[in-house]
Design an enzyme around this catalytic site. Structure first.
Site, mmCIF file in Angstrom:
data_model
loop_
_atom_site.group_PDB
_atom_site.id
_atom_site.type_symbol
_atom_site.label_atom_id
_atom_site.label_comp_id
_atom_site.label_asym_id
_atom_site.label_seq_id
_atom_site.Cartn_x
_atom_site.Cartn_y
_atom_site.Cartn_z
ATOM 1 N N LEU A 18 0.869 -1.175 0.000
ATOM 2 C CA LEU A 18 0.000 0.000 0.000
ATOM 3 C C LEU A 18 0.903 1.222 0.000
ATOM 4 C CD1 LEU A 18 -2.715 -0.869 2.703
ATOM 5 C CD2 LEU A 18 -2.947 -1.024 0.224
ATOM 6 N N ASP A 19 0.476 2.283 -0.672
ATOM 7 C CA ASP A 19 1.247 3.521 -0.669
ATOM 8 C C ASP A 19 1.399 4.054 0.756
ATOM 9 O OD1 ASP A 19 1.325 3.444 -3.422
ATOM 10 O OD2 ASP A 19 -0.352 4.829 -3.689
ATOM 11 N N VAL A 20 2.432 4.828 0.991
ATOM 12 C CA VAL A 20 2.659 5.444 2.294
ATOM 13 C C VAL A 20 1.424 6.246 2.727
ATOM 14 C CG1 VAL A 20 4.029 7.160 3.547
ATOM 15 C CG2 VAL A 20 5.162 5.559 2.014
#
Length: 305
Positions: free
Chosen positions: A134-136
C-alpha cells in the site's frame, strides 16, 4: 542516469536481456526497471520485448544498494488477522510497506520484526514476506506472509489477480455514470519524479468503481482493482475529473483539504479477500476508517464543507 551504447554483438536482442548483459544486473531486475519507467531506449520508454539496434542508446537509472531492515515499532498498527501462515495488519497512514531509499519513515516489515513476528525468509531481505504493498499515504488492510507456503501462494494470487481488493475513496463531485470501469494505461510522469499518470506507453490498468453514497459536492465510492499499479485509484479518478478529496498532487481542491483537516488523499483499503494459502478456504478481512478519514467524511455528510 547511466548511458550505454548498444554494440554490434548485442543487436537484435531484447531490451531486458541486453541491459542485463551490459549492467551485470539480473534480467528480472532489468525488467522491473523497465516496467518502472527507469529505462529509456533512444529517448523513449521501451517494452521488455523491444528489440535493440546497434548504436542504440540505453539510459538507465541504476538502483542503489537496498536499505537495511531496521526493527522499529509503529504505534497504532493493529492486527486484523493472524495465524501460522500469514498476518494482515491495519496499516496506518505515513507507514511504508518496507524500507526504501525514497522514504525514511517507519515501515510495516520493520514494525512486525520489532514486535517479534517471525516472517518467511522468501524474497529479498529488505522485503521478506511482502506479497503486496500500500502507498505510504494510503491506510488499511495489508497482508504479509509468515510461512514459505504463504509467500509462494499469495504472491501468485496477487499476480494472477485472484485476490479481492476493496477500497473506499471519497472523491470530488459526482461520477457519471455512478458505476463504471476505468481502463487506461498508467506510467511514470516524466515531469515529476513522484507522480504517475495516464500514458499511452504505460502499463495496462483497470479500475471498477461504484458510488455508494452521494453528498453535496462529493461521493463515497467503492473501488475494486483488477490490476495493481502505483497510485492507480488516484490516477484513474483524477483522469475522469473526480480526484480523491485531499489529493492535491492529483488535482484535488487544496482549500477543501485544509478545511477538512486532511493531509493526504481520502483513500482506504477497507477489505482483502483471498483463498487461504494452506486450507484453500475463502478468507475476508475488513478494516474500518481511521480517525482522520472518518472525521472528514462526517464533515462532508453534515455539509460543513
Amino acid at each position: 542516469m547511466n548511458t550505454y551504447l548498444v554494440p554490434d554483438g548485442l543487436a537484435g536482442g531484447r531490451v531486458d536481456a541486453t541491459l542485463a548483459t551490459m549492467t551485470g544486473l539480473s534480467r528480472a531486475k532489468c525488467a522491473e526497471l523497465i516496467d518502472a519507467g527507469e529505462v529509456l531506449l533512444d529517448g523513449k520508454i521501451p517494452k521488455n520485448s523491444t528489440r535493440v539496434a546497434a548504436g542504440g542508446v540505453l539510459e538507465v537509472r541504476l538502483p542503489a544498494a537496498e536499505p537495511a531492515v531496521v526493527e522499529t515499532p509503529v504505534e497504532g498498527m493493529g492486527v486484523l488477522y493472524e495465524d501460522a501462515d500469514l498476518i494482515v495488519v491495519d496499516k496506518p497512514v505515513g507507514v511504508a510497506a518496507h524500507a526504501s531509499h525514497n522514504f525514511e519513515g517507519p515501515n510495516v516489515l520493520g514494525a512486525l520484526l520489532a514486535a517479534g513476528v517471525t516472517l518467511t525468509t522468501s524474497g529479498p531481505q529488505e522485503r521478506q514476506g511482502i506479497v503486496h504493498r500500500l502507498d505510504v499515504g494510503t491506510s488499511g488492510a495489508m497482508a504479509v506472509a509468515k510461512s514459505e507456503l504463504a509467500y509462494s501462494v499469495l504472491k501468485r494470487a496477487f499476480r494472477d489477480r485472484t485476490v479481492k481488493k476493496t477500497y473506499h475513496a471519497l472523491v470530488q463531485g459526482h461520477p457519471d455514470p455512478m458505476s463504471g470501469t476505468i481502463e487506461a494505461p498508467i506510467g511514470r510522469d516524466m515531469r515529476h519524479q513522484w507522480k504517475m499518470g495516464v500514458r499511452a506507453d504505460g502499463k495496462h490498468a483497470v479500475t471498477h468503481y461504484d458510488v455508494i453514497e452521494s453528498m453535496a459536492g462529493a461521493s463515497l465510492v467503492e473501488v475494486d482493482l483488477e490490476t495493481g499499479r502505483t497510485h492507480q485509484i488516484r490516477v484513474h479518478m483524477a483522469a475522469i475529473k473526480h480526484p480523491c478529496v485531499g489529493d492535491v498532487m492529483y488535482g484535488a481542491d487544496p482549500v477543501q483539504a485544509e478545511a477538512l483537516g486532511l493531509e493526504r488523499q481520502w483513500l482506504h483499503a477497507c477489505g482483502l479477500g483471498f483463498a487461504h494459502p494452506r486450507t484453500g478456504k475463502w478468507l475476508e478481512v475488513e478494516s474500518g476508517y481511521p480517525q482522520d478519514l472518518a472525521r472528514a467524511l462526517a464533515m462532508v455528510r453534515e455539509g460543513m464543507y
